[in-house]
Design a protein around this motif. Structure first.
Motif, PDB file in Angstrom:
ATOM      1  N   ARG A 392     105.915  34.933 -68.154  1.00 59.21           N
ATOM      2  CA  ARG A 392     105.423  35.386 -68.885  1.00 59.21           C
ATOM      3  C   ARG A 392     103.810  36.368 -69.146  1.00 59.21           C
ATOM      4  O   ARG A 392     103.655  34.979 -69.980  1.00 59.21           O
ATOM      5  N   LEU A 393     103.277  37.324 -69.117  1.00 57.02           N
ATOM      6  CA  LEU A 393     102.244  37.325 -69.544  1.00 57.02           C
ATOM      7  C   LEU A 393     101.717  37.936 -70.686  1.00 57.02           C
ATOM      8  O   LEU A 393     101.986  39.833 -70.476  1.00 57.02           O
ATOM      9  N   GLY A 394     101.899  38.038 -71.963  1.00 52.54           N
ATOM     10  CA  GLY A 394     101.935  38.341 -73.147  1.00 52.54           C
ATOM     11  C   GLY A 394     103.892  38.741 -73.389  1.00 52.54           C
ATOM     12  O   GLY A 394     104.420  37.839 -72.696  1.00 52.54           O
ATOM     13  N   ASP A 395     103.648  39.962 -73.139  1.00 53.95           N
ATOM     14  CA  ASP A 395     105.223  40.214 -73.450  1.00 53.95           C
ATOM     15  C   ASP A 395     105.719  40.504 -72.013  1.00 53.95           C
ATOM     16  O   ASP A 395     107.176  41.249 -72.338  1.00 53.95           O
ATOM     17  N   THR A 396     104.726  40.602 -71.258  1.00 57.15           N
ATOM     18  CA  THR A 396     105.728  41.796 -69.823  1.00 57.15           C
ATOM     19  C   THR A 396     105.800  39.821 -68.761  1.00 57.15           C
ATOM     20  O   THR A 396     105.208  39.293 -68.900  1.00 57.15           O
ATOM     21  N   PRO A 397     107.042  40.703 -68.113  1.00 56.77           N
ATOM     22  CA  PRO A 397     107.641  39.617 -67.260  1.00 56.77           C
ATOM     23  C   PRO A 397     106.493  39.503 -66.112  1.00 56.77           C
ATOM     24  O   PRO A 397     106.639  40.534 -65.824  1.00 56.77           O
ATOM     25  N   VAL A 398     106.356  38.319 -65.572  1.00 57.85           N
ATOM     26  CA  VAL A 398     105.515  38.627 -64.536  1.00 57.85           C
ATOM     27  C   VAL A 398     106.176  38.877 -63.073  1.00 57.85           C
ATOM     28  O   VAL A 398     105.163  39.396 -62.101  1.00 57.85           O
ATOM     29  N   ARG A 399     107.192  38.839 -63.302  1.00 58.17           N
ATOM     30  CA  ARG A 399     107.867  39.297 -61.468  1.00 58.17           C
ATOM     31  C   ARG A 399     107.410  40.614 -61.787  1.00 58.17           C
ATOM     32  O   ARG A 399     107.617  41.268 -60.196  1.00 58.17           O
ATOM     33  N   PRO A 400     108.458  41.775 -62.415  1.00 54.34           N
ATOM     34  CA  PRO A 400     108.151  42.931 -61.905  1.00 54.34           C
ATOM     35  C   PRO A 400     106.536  43.751 -62.146  1.00 54.34           C
ATOM     36  O   PRO A 400     106.399  44.348 -60.628  1.00 54.34           O
ATOM     37  N   LEU A 401     105.291  42.555 -63.079  1.00 54.21           N
ATOM     38  CA  LEU A 401     104.355  42.653 -61.900  1.00 54.21           C
ATOM     39  C   LEU A 401     103.859  42.351 -60.669  1.00 54.21           C
ATOM     40  O   LEU A 401     103.214  43.220 -60.354  1.00 54.21           O
ATOM     41  N   ALA A 402     104.883  41.575 -60.213  1.00 56.48           N
ATOM     42  CA  ALA A 402     104.046  41.240 -58.490  1.00 56.48           C
ATOM     43  C   ALA A 402     104.579  41.893 -57.704  1.00 56.48           C
ATOM     44  O   ALA A 402     103.105  42.521 -57.017  1.00 56.48           O
ATOM     45  N   ALA A 403     105.944  42.421 -58.039  1.00 53.54           N
ATOM     46  CA  ALA A 403     105.875  43.437 -57.614  1.00 53.54           C
ATOM     47  C   ALA A 403     105.184  44.836 -57.261  1.00 53.54           C
ATOM     48  O   ALA A 403     105.158  45.364 -55.527  1.00 53.54           O
ATOM     49  N   GLU A 404     105.196  45.260 -58.204  1.00 56.82           N
ATOM     50  CA  GLU A 404     103.880  46.251 -58.329  1.00 56.82           C
ATOM     51  C   GLU A 404     102.706  46.052 -57.629  1.00 56.82           C
ATOM     52  O   GLU A 404     102.347  46.978 -57.093  1.00 56.82           O
ATOM     53  N   LEU A 405     101.980  45.128 -57.857  1.00 58.13           N
ATOM     54  CA  LEU A 405     100.791  44.886 -57.500  1.00 58.13           C
ATOM     55  C   LEU A 405     101.024  44.580 -55.465  1.00 58.13           C
ATOM     56  O   LEU A 405      99.782  44.775 -54.783  1.00 58.13           O
ATOM     57  N   LEU A 406     101.988  44.000 -55.369  1.00 55.19           N
ATOM     58  CA  LEU A 406     102.338  43.885 -53.898  1.00 55.19           C
ATOM     59  C   LEU A 406     102.108  45.848 -53.395  1.00 55.19           C
ATOM     60  O   LEU A 406     101.604  45.598 -52.457  1.00 55.19           O
ATOM     61  N   ARG A 407     102.846  46.813 -54.008  1.00 50.66           N
ATOM     62  CA  ARG A 407     102.917  47.765 -53.685  1.00 50.66           C
ATOM     63  C   ARG A 407     101.421  48.492 -53.425  1.00 50.66           C
ATOM     64  O   ARG A 407     101.569  49.246 -52.386  1.00 50.66           O
ATOM     65  N   LEU A 408     100.513  48.136 -54.731  1.00 51.15           N
ATOM     66  CA  LEU A 408      99.462  48.090 -54.486  1.00 51.15           C
ATOM     67  C   LEU A 408      98.713  47.551 -53.271  1.00 51.15           C
ATOM     68  O   LEU A 408      98.090  48.502 -52.751  1.00 51.15           O
ATOM     69  N   ALA A 409      98.934  46.797 -52.711  1.00 49.77           N
ATOM     70  CA  ALA A 409      98.071  46.326 -51.564  1.00 49.77           C
ATOM     71  C   ALA A 409      98.352  46.720 -50.730  1.00 49.77           C
ATOM     72  O   ALA A 409      97.979  46.626 -49.749  1.00 49.77           O
ATOM     73  N   ARG A 410     100.082  47.002 -50.760  1.00 45.96           N
ATOM     74  CA  ARG A 410     100.354  47.380 -49.131  1.00 45.96           C
ATOM     75  C   ARG A 410      99.850  48.387 -49.388  1.00 45.96           C
ATOM     76  O   ARG A 410      99.637  48.988 -47.674  1.00 45.96           O
ATOM     77  N   ALA A 411      99.639  49.620 -50.137  1.00 46.49           N
ATOM     78  CA  ALA A 411      99.019  50.735 -49.792  1.00 46.49           C
ATOM     79  C   ALA A 411      97.506  50.443 -49.300  1.00 46.49           C
ATOM     80  O   ALA A 411      96.755  51.449 -49.196  1.00 46.49           O
ATOM     81  N   GLY A 412      96.862  49.829 -49.981  1.00 47.02           N
ATOM     82  CA  GLY A 412      95.898  49.712 -49.746  1.00 47.02           C
ATOM     83  C   GLY A 412      95.438  49.147 -48.297  1.00 47.02           C
ATOM     84  O   GLY A 412      94.214  49.514 -47.394  1.00 47.02           O
ATOM     85  N   LEU A 413      96.430  47.896 -47.986  1.00 50.86           N
ATOM     86  CA  LEU A 413      96.214  48.008 -45.859  1.00 50.86           C
ATOM     87  C   LEU A 413      96.773  49.382 -45.418  1.00 50.86           C
ATOM     88  O   LEU A 413      95.871  48.952 -44.291  1.00 50.86           O
ATOM     89  N   ASP A 414      97.627  49.913 -45.706  1.00 50.50           N
ATOM     90  CA  ASP A 414      98.127  50.534 -44.796  1.00 50.50           C
ATOM     91  C   ASP A 414      96.170  52.067 -44.895  1.00 50.50           C
ATOM     92  O   ASP A 414      96.413  51.973 -43.984  1.00 50.50           O
ATOM     93  N   ALA A 415      95.745  51.896 -45.905  1.00 49.20           N
ATOM     94  CA  ALA A 415      94.403  53.268 -45.895  1.00 49.20           C
ATOM     95  C   ALA A 415      93.756  52.557 -44.931  1.00 49.20           C
ATOM     96  O   ALA A 415      92.989  53.134 -44.077  1.00 49.20           O
ATOM     97  N   ARG A 416      93.227  51.105 -44.408  1.00 48.37           N
ATOM     98  CA  ARG A 416      92.396  50.449 -43.604  1.00 48.37           C
ATOM     99  C   ARG A 416      93.270  50.114 -42.372  1.00 48.37           C
ATOM    100  O   ARG A 416      92.700  50.601 -41.338  1.00 48.37           O
ATOM    101  N   VAL A 417      94.763  50.540 -42.214  1.00 46.52           N
ATOM    102  CA  VAL A 417      94.626  50.518 -40.477  1.00 46.52           C
ATOM    103  C   VAL A 417      94.530  51.884 -40.892  1.00 46.52           C
ATOM    104  O   VAL A 417      94.194  51.854 -38.884  1.00 46.52           O
ATOM    105  N   ALA A 418      94.525  52.851 -41.963  1.00 45.70           N
ATOM    106  CA  ALA A 418      94.161  54.225 -40.890  1.00 45.70           C
ATOM    107  C   ALA A 418      92.989  54.393 -40.654  1.00 45.70           C
ATOM    108  O   ALA A 418      92.948  55.177 -40.080  1.00 45.70           O
ATOM    109  N   ALA A 419      92.386  53.482 -41.434  1.00 45.92           N
ATOM    110  CA  ALA A 419      91.443  54.110 -41.076  1.00 45.92           C
ATOM    111  C   ALA A 419      90.140  52.931 -39.897  1.00 45.92           C
ATOM    112  O   ALA A 419      89.112  53.127 -39.990  1.00 45.92           O
ATOM    113  N   GLY A 420      90.717  52.714 -39.222  1.00 45.62           N
ATOM    114  CA  GLY A 420      90.580  51.775 -38.319  1.00 45.62           C
ATOM    115  C   GLY A 420      89.813  50.455 -38.457  1.00 45.62           C
ATOM    116  O   GLY A 420      89.730  49.770 -37.361  1.00 45.62           O
ATOM    117  N   LEU A 421      90.102  50.260 -39.769  1.00 42.21           N
ATOM    118  CA  LEU A 421      89.558  48.099 -40.230  1.00 42.21           C
ATOM    119  C   LEU A 421      90.816  47.083 -40.725  1.00 42.21           C
ATOM    120  O   LEU A 421      90.165  46.575 -40.101  1.00 42.21           O
TER     121      LEU A 421
END
Length: 468
Positions: A392-421
């Motif tokens: 837990r990070l403070g009162d927050t379970p880490v596992r759902p935080l990790a899932a959301e960070l992965l979603r954001l990272a995938r969005a970032g990588l998808d944007a880089r793919v779309a930009a040809g990077l």
């Protein structure tokens, strides 16, 4: 509140600036000189570098190779220099690495671990192609010495008492420094002898970009480390830990490792990093004859105040002796997590690149994780070696935080793919991490299940499964 995030201690900063003055004369180092190693080079662009640390293990016993001898890591390095070319690197008469013709390096850690560091590439895809080709070539070369090249989070077999330290002079100085700290440095030998990781090196482009990326990386670090736990065996036993590496780093001078306290400030800048680093002692320095020497046991600020020879070069060395989750110099080096298994090495640089190089994902990740205090970060770090994704990070379970960070990272990588990077396959590097977040079964737990199941606690089967 002593740890209030964003607090700007202006009077303390002014006092720190004053310590660079010596006997009323010209400052030993101007403020601009202190800031220079923490600024991007002219014309900086966003690239990706990757470092992979591996063990050179006996395929039958899993024990790491010694430095010396016909099957030692020095012999492997000599073969790298002979067959690949490049410039050997030395510490006195100890061969410690080879700088290859393309600018990449093969170097040694203190316990005989071997590290490949890529040249920076324009994206994760190109860099990982280079890394995989180099590691395959290094594995073939090591096999000629009867050794297996195995990445991950630590060397899982072999006793600390049996380690043959690489005879570099700075290593002996470091071990004595940590021994002198008492309990605060008690696990340094475990880190130096057994630790492995995979690290990503990313760029920042200007002061505002440093603030944006560094605060997010600092805030997200314990979540990423919990997601990637992968060092469950130590000396062939579990001991109830999922990350022996993270456990050991808790007692390797916490002032200079793990959490970077100013990194949690919303407006963190290079000035904050200078002030923080000035308070920490220099461990060792190198003179023009190539020899390393133990520094006096005083903060860097005190050394400057007392008059310090060759101060700019020693300041640069000092910044290299700070091992926070993000180490800031001219770049941002992400170094806090255990290394993944070989098939999934691209997951770590892909995750950090997707979060760091996409403005919307970076800002969203900071909003998600940036409200936790330094005390909550330290508590999570103490918990994650045992609990992994159940931390837990403070009162927050880490596992759902990790899932959301992965979603954001995938969005970032998808944007880089779309930009040809990036090539289209790069977002798929996150797939094994998505599976971990969905199932809760980390790399460490998967390895433990295989160790007690299909491997039958047989080190040779472990090495055969995880070698490159």
């Amino acid at each position: 509140m002593a740890e209030r995030i964003g607090e700007r201690a202006v009077t303390e900063r002014a006092a720190e600036r004053a310590v660079t003055e010596h006997a009323g004369e010209r400052p030993v180092m101007e403020r601009a000189e202190l800031l220079a190693p923490l600024t991007p080079p002219p014309g900086a662009v966003e690239q990706v570098g990757v470092e992979v640390e591996c063990g050179l293990l006996d395929p039958a016993t899993g024990i790491g190779a010694h430095y010396s001898g016909p099957r030692g890591v020095r012999a492997v390095l000599e073969a790298v220099a002979e067959h690949w070319g490049g410039e050997p690197e030395w510490d006195d008469d100890c061969l410690t690495g080879v700088r290859l013709p393309d600018g990449s390096t093969v170097t040694l850690e203190h316990g005989g671990q071997i590290e490949y560091s890529s040249t920076p590439g324009p994206g994760v895809g190109k860099t990982m192609d280079e890394v995989r080709a180099a590691l395959a070539r290094l594995a073939d070369l090591a096999a000629g010495f009867g050794l297996a090249l195995v990445p991950g989070g630590n060397l899982p077999f072999g006793r600390l008492a049996d380690v043959e330290w690489v005879p570099m002079s700075r290593g002996a100085l470091m071990r004595q420094y940590f021994a002198d700290l008492g309990p605060g440095g008690a696990r340094a030998p475990h880190v130096m002898a057994h630790s492995l990781s995979t690290q990503a090196t990313l760029d920042f482009l200007d002061p505002a970009d440093l603030t944006r990326k560094l605060r997010m990386q600092t805030a997200a670090a314990p979540v990423i480390s919990a997601l990637l736990v992968n060092s469950p065996l130590h000396e062939g036993r579990s001991g109830g830990l999922l990350s022996h590496r993270s456990w050991a780093w808790l007692r390797m001078d916490p002032r200079r490792a793990g959490l970077l306290p100013p990194g949690l400030r919303p407006d963190v800048d290079a000035e904050d990093l200078v002030d923080w680093a000035l308070d920490i002692p220099l461990i060792h320095y190198r003179t023009d004859d190539g020899r390393y020497h133990r520094a006096p046991d005083r903060s860097f600020a005190e050394l400057l105040r007392d008059g310090l020879d060759d101060a700019p070069r020693r300041w640069a060395a000092h910044l290299s002796q700070l091992w926070t989750d993000t180490r800031v110099r001219h770049t941002l080096e992400l170094r806090g997590a255990d290394g993944p298994p070989h098939p999934h090495l691209g997951a770590l640089p892909a995750l950090w690149t997707g979060l760091s190089y996409h403005r919307e994902s970076c800002d969203a990740a900071w909003e998600l994780t940036g409200h936790h205090s330094a005390a909550e970060h330290r508590a999570a770090r103490a918990e994650l070696p045992t609990r992994g994704l159940d931390t837990r990070l403070g009162d927050t379970p880490v596992r759902p935080l990790a899932a959301e960070l992965l979603r954001l990272a995938r969005a970032g990588l998808d944007a880089r793919v779309a930009a040809g990077l990036e090539p289209p396959h790069v977002p798929g590097y996150l797939d094994p991490l998505d599976e971990i977040a969905a199932t809760g079964r980390t790399f460490a737990q998967q390895a433990l299940a295989r160790w007690s199941g299909e491997f039958g606690s047989d080190a040779s089967k472990y090495v055969a499964a995880y070698r490159i």
